[in-house]
Design a protein around this motif. Structure first.
Motif, PDB file in Angstrom:
ATOM      1  N   ARG A 109       0.687  -0.989   0.270  1.00 35.65           N
ATOM      2  CA  ARG A 109       0.365   0.100  -0.063  1.00 35.65           C
ATOM      3  C   ARG A 109       0.617   1.573   0.103  1.00 35.65           C
ATOM      4  N   ASN A 110       2.140   1.411   0.196  1.00 35.83           N
ATOM      5  CA  ASN A 110       2.723   2.197   0.465  1.00 35.83           C
ATOM      6  C   ASN A 110       4.000   2.387  -0.287  1.00 35.83           C
ATOM      7  N   TRP A 111       4.683   1.375  -1.222  1.00 39.12           N
ATOM      8  CA  TRP A 111       5.271   1.395  -1.894  1.00 39.12           C
ATOM      9  C   TRP A 111       4.634   1.950  -3.285  1.00 39.12           C
ATOM     10  N   THR A 112       5.124   3.168  -3.958  1.00 39.37           N
ATOM     11  CA  THR A 112       5.234   3.891  -5.515  1.00 39.37           C
ATOM     12  C   THR A 112       4.865   3.135  -6.604  1.00 39.37           C
ATOM     13  N   GLY A 113       6.280   2.560  -6.738  1.00 40.70           N
ATOM     14  CA  GLY A 113       6.664   1.846  -7.906  1.00 40.70           C
ATOM     15  C   GLY A 113       6.091   0.493  -8.136  1.00 40.70           C
ATOM     16  N   ARG A 114       6.347   0.071  -8.789  1.00 38.93           N
ATOM     17  CA  ARG A 114       5.296  -1.344  -9.296  1.00 38.93           C
ATOM     18  C   ARG A 114       5.953  -2.639  -8.367  1.00 38.93           C
ATOM     19  N   PHE A 115       4.653  -3.249  -8.163  1.00 38.41           N
ATOM     20  CA  PHE A 115       4.972  -4.200  -6.706  1.00 38.41           C
ATOM     21  C   PHE A 115       4.084  -5.194  -7.622  1.00 38.41           C
ATOM     22  N   LEU A 116       5.130  -6.707  -6.783  1.00 36.48           N
ATOM     23  CA  LEU A 116       4.461  -7.845  -7.259  1.00 36.48           C
ATOM     24  C   LEU A 116       4.589  -8.741  -5.910  1.00 36.48           C
ATOM     25  N   PHE A 117       3.804  -9.648  -5.452  1.00 39.07           N
ATOM     26  CA  PHE A 117       4.317 -10.387  -4.739  1.00 39.07           C
ATOM     27  C   PHE A 117       3.470 -11.908  -4.952  1.00 39.07           C
ATOM     28  N   GLU A 118       4.771 -13.256  -4.954  1.00 32.53           N
ATOM     29  CA  GLU A 118       4.483 -14.038  -4.977  1.00 32.53           C
ATOM     30  C   GLU A 118       5.022 -14.857  -3.890  1.00 32.53           C
ATOM     31  N   PRO A 119       4.242 -15.662  -3.313  1.00 31.27           N
ATOM     32  CA  PRO A 119       4.432 -16.185  -2.604  1.00 31.27           C
ATOM     33  C   PRO A 119       4.767 -17.946  -2.921  1.00 31.27           C
ATOM     34  N   ILE A 120       5.595 -19.148  -2.697  1.00 25.59           N
ATOM     35  CA  ILE A 120       6.118 -19.790  -3.696  1.00 25.59           C
ATOM     36  C   ILE A 120       5.722 -21.519  -2.568  1.00 25.59           C
ATOM     37  N   LEU A 121       5.386 -22.568  -2.754  1.00 28.05           N
ATOM     38  CA  LEU A 121       5.381 -23.074  -2.301  1.00 28.05           C
ATOM     39  C   LEU A 121       6.137 -24.893  -1.905  1.00 28.05           C
ATOM     40  N   SER A 122       6.937 -24.785  -1.514  1.00 30.68           N
ATOM     41  CA  SER A 122       7.563 -26.174  -2.180  1.00 30.68           C
ATOM     42  C   SER A 122       7.079 -27.207  -2.352  1.00 30.68           C
ATOM     43  N   ASN A 123       6.451 -27.469  -0.721  1.00 35.96           N
ATOM     44  CA  ASN A 123       5.518 -28.683  -0.666  1.00 35.96           C
ATOM     45  C   ASN A 123       4.507 -29.116  -0.305  1.00 35.96           C
ATOM     46  N   GLU A 124       3.152 -28.175  -0.885  1.00 35.39           N
ATOM     47  CA  GLU A 124       1.663 -28.148  -0.617  1.00 35.39           C
ATOM     48  C   GLU A 124       1.133 -28.969  -1.398  1.00 35.39           C
ATOM     49  N   PRO A 125       0.658 -29.860  -0.424  1.00 36.25           N
ATOM     50  CA  PRO A 125       0.074 -31.397  -0.437  1.00 36.25           C
ATOM     51  C   PRO A 125      -0.983 -31.000  -2.386  1.00 36.25           C
ATOM     52  N   GLU A 126      -1.395 -31.952  -3.068  1.00 34.14           N
ATOM     53  CA  GLU A 126      -1.500 -31.837  -3.967  1.00 34.14           C
ATOM     54  C   GLU A 126      -2.844 -31.974  -3.982  1.00 34.14           C
ATOM     55  N   GLY A 127      -3.510 -31.176  -4.941  1.00 37.86           N
ATOM     56  CA  GLY A 127      -5.346 -30.999  -4.696  1.00 37.86           C
ATOM     57  C   GLY A 127      -5.615 -30.595  -3.329  1.00 37.86           C
ATOM     58  N   SER A 128      -4.739 -29.734  -3.165  1.00 39.43           N
ATOM     59  CA  SER A 128      -5.064 -28.759  -1.698  1.00 39.43           C
ATOM     60  C   SER A 128      -5.246 -27.401  -2.290  1.00 39.43           C
ATOM     61  N   SER A 129      -6.124 -26.352  -1.637  1.00 40.84           N
ATOM     62  CA  SER A 129      -6.699 -24.918  -2.337  1.00 40.84           C
ATOM     63  C   SER A 129      -5.976 -23.920  -2.536  1.00 40.84           C
ATOM     64  N   TRP A 130      -4.626 -24.306  -2.864  1.00 41.25           N
ATOM     65  CA  TRP A 130      -3.688 -23.362  -2.572  1.00 41.25           C
ATOM     66  C   TRP A 130      -3.723 -23.256  -4.499  1.00 41.25           C
ATOM     67  N   GLN A 131      -4.096 -21.961  -5.087  1.00 41.24           N
ATOM     68  CA  GLN A 131      -3.949 -21.150  -6.096  1.00 41.24           C
ATOM     69  C   GLN A 131      -2.775 -21.142  -7.196  1.00 41.24           C
ATOM     70  N   GLY A 132      -2.015 -20.427  -5.936  1.00 36.09           N
ATOM     71  CA  GLY A 132      -0.598 -20.067  -6.304  1.00 36.09           C
ATOM     72  C   GLY A 132       0.513 -21.070  -7.071  1.00 36.09           C
ATOM     73  N   ARG A 133       1.396 -20.151  -6.867  1.00 36.80           N
ATOM     74  CA  ARG A 133       3.221 -20.820  -7.575  1.00 36.80           C
ATOM     75  C   ARG A 133       3.334 -21.534  -6.656  1.00 36.80           C
ATOM     76  N   ARG A 134       3.831 -23.101  -7.207  1.00 36.02           N
ATOM     77  CA  ARG A 134       4.599 -24.198  -6.828  1.00 36.02           C
ATOM     78  C   ARG A 134       5.730 -24.559  -7.211  1.00 36.02           C
ATOM     79  N   GLY A 135       6.891 -25.209  -6.806  1.00 39.70           N
ATOM     80  CA  GLY A 135       8.319 -25.755  -6.837  1.00 39.70           C
ATOM     81  C   GLY A 135       8.754 -24.553  -6.023  1.00 39.70           C
ATOM     82  N   LEU A 136      10.477 -24.006  -6.550  1.00 38.20           N
ATOM     83  CA  LEU A 136      11.154 -23.708  -6.090  1.00 38.20           C
ATOM     84  C   LEU A 136      11.403 -22.417  -6.048  1.00 38.20           C
ATOM     85  N   ILE A 137      11.885 -21.861  -6.216  1.00 41.47           N
ATOM     86  CA  ILE A 137      12.221 -20.084  -6.279  1.00 41.47           C
ATOM     87  C   ILE A 137      12.827 -20.300  -7.677  1.00 41.47           C
TER      88      ILE A 137
END
Length: 364
Positions: free
Chosen positions: A278-306
């Motif tokens: 909210r306070n960043w004036t430039g372009r902002f992107l946040f991406e959490p990346i999960l390496s061991n999230e169970p398959e079939g979970s509710s997670w819709q974000g990125r998986r694997g390694l950074i």
């Protein structure tokens, strides 16, 4: 008087020596029981370093004259040529005589006085099953730059490790209105004497000894885009660094934050990151990346390694980015390799490896 003659006459060795750094104009006193690095830092010299435990090699310097006692094996960090030229690790070298070393000092580094004080635990808040938000009030004000860290001295209650220190990054930008307030995100190390005590027995109101600040991980002035990479408790200095950028009105640069975790339950600090957004004036992107999230979970974000996502997210501008990374050594090493292979110059890559006692150099 030569140390050997001193010992024969008085039955003991000198307790301090002279440490000359590069030229006679820069000569300080070094105590016999403190490392060359600590002697320099205690007297405001911008000596290069990072971990202070023999794990990074950044404090390497050439021993021109004098004798030192080396606490750990340096051969795994220094090249054959450096060993031949008598390079040593300043953080692992105790003076045994007057010493002269040569080293390239940090240019433009912010050097704060190192403070030794007591600090009272004011709050203990679990963030995940193995990360604890520890808030403290220090007896003395402690000035630091976002990205630096302090050393907490293990209390007498932890008998096996009492008196030893553990290093933790500040989790907030320094607040001049509250100079005694300190925040840390501390990860529980399985079998670690201090963190086992901290998670199970520490209480609000208890006092710990504290030393700092240390480290030179900080945001460098530039107009280049930023990529911040955090793993585990490595979110602490990244969060502090970005909060400081907002305070200093340097938040107009494009920013990508990559936060690596195992599962959804290991994510934390999301409200803090949203506050930065909210306070960043430039372009902002946040991406959490999960390496061991169970398959079939509710997670819709990125998986694997950074490292799987660096090029897709940064694209052709990957070489333009300044990278700031904090977290476990394997993650840092993999990301450094991926960034350099992607064309990012090494001079644009800054990191702080979070070394626990199992990663530090082993005594001889």
């Amino acid at each position: 008087m030569p140390p050997s003659l001193f010992s024969r006459l008085f039955g003991s060795s000198p307790s301090e020596f002279k440490l000359q750094i590069n030229s006679p104009d820069l000569t300080v006193t070094a105590q016999a029981k403190e490392s060359l690095l600590l002697a320099a830092l205690n007297q405001g010299i911008a000596f290069p370093y990072n971990c202070r435990v023999g794990g990074c090699g950044e404090c390497k310097c050439r021993l021109v004259s004098g004798k030192v006692k080396e606490l750990t094996d340096k051969s795994y960090l220094l090249s054959a040529e450096e060993l031949k030229q008598n390079y040593i690790l300043a953080c692992q070298s105790l003076p045994k005589s007057d010493v002269v070393v040569e080293v390239v000092l940090r240019q433009g580094a912010v050097v704060h006085p190192i403070v030794e004080t007591s600090a009272r635990i004011s709050a203990l808040t679990p963030l995940t099953h193995d990360i604890l938000h520890v808030q403290m009030q220090a007896e003395q004000p402690l000035n630091y730059t976002a990205g630096q860290y302090a050393e907490l001295v293990i209390p007498d209650a932890v008998e096996a490790e009492a008196g030893k220190g553990r290093s933790y990054s500040f989790a907030t930008a320094h607040d001049a209105a509250r100079p005694n307030a300190l925040d840390f995100f501390i990860r529980k190390v399985p079998g670690g004497a201090f963190t086992e005590w901290l998670f199970s027995k520490a209480e609000v109101g208890q006092w710990l000894k504290l030393r700092g600040p240390y480290g030179d991980f900080c945001l460098r002035p530039s107009a280049n885009p930023i990529v911040c990479i955090a793993g585990g408790s490595g979110l602490a200095p990244i969060k502090a660094l970005l909060e400081q950028a907002i305070k200093d009105k340097q938040a107009n640069r494009p920013l990508v934050i990559l936060f690596g975790a195992r599962t959804q339950q290991d994510l934390y600090g999301l409200d803090d990151i949203d506050q930065i957004r909210r306070n960043w004036t430039g372009r902002f992107l946040f991406e959490p990346i999960l390496s061991n999230e169970p398959e079939g979970s509710s997670w819709q974000g990125r998986r694997g390694l950074i490292t799987d996502h660096l090029k897709p997210l940064l694209g052709e501008r990957l070489p333009d980015h300044h990278a700031y990374m904090c977290g476990p050594p394997p993650m840092i090493d993999a990301c450094v390799e991926a960034l350099t292979q992607g064309g990012t110059p090494s001079g644009q890559i800054y990191f702080d490896k979070f070394l626990d006692s199992g990663h530090t150099a082993q005594p001889k």
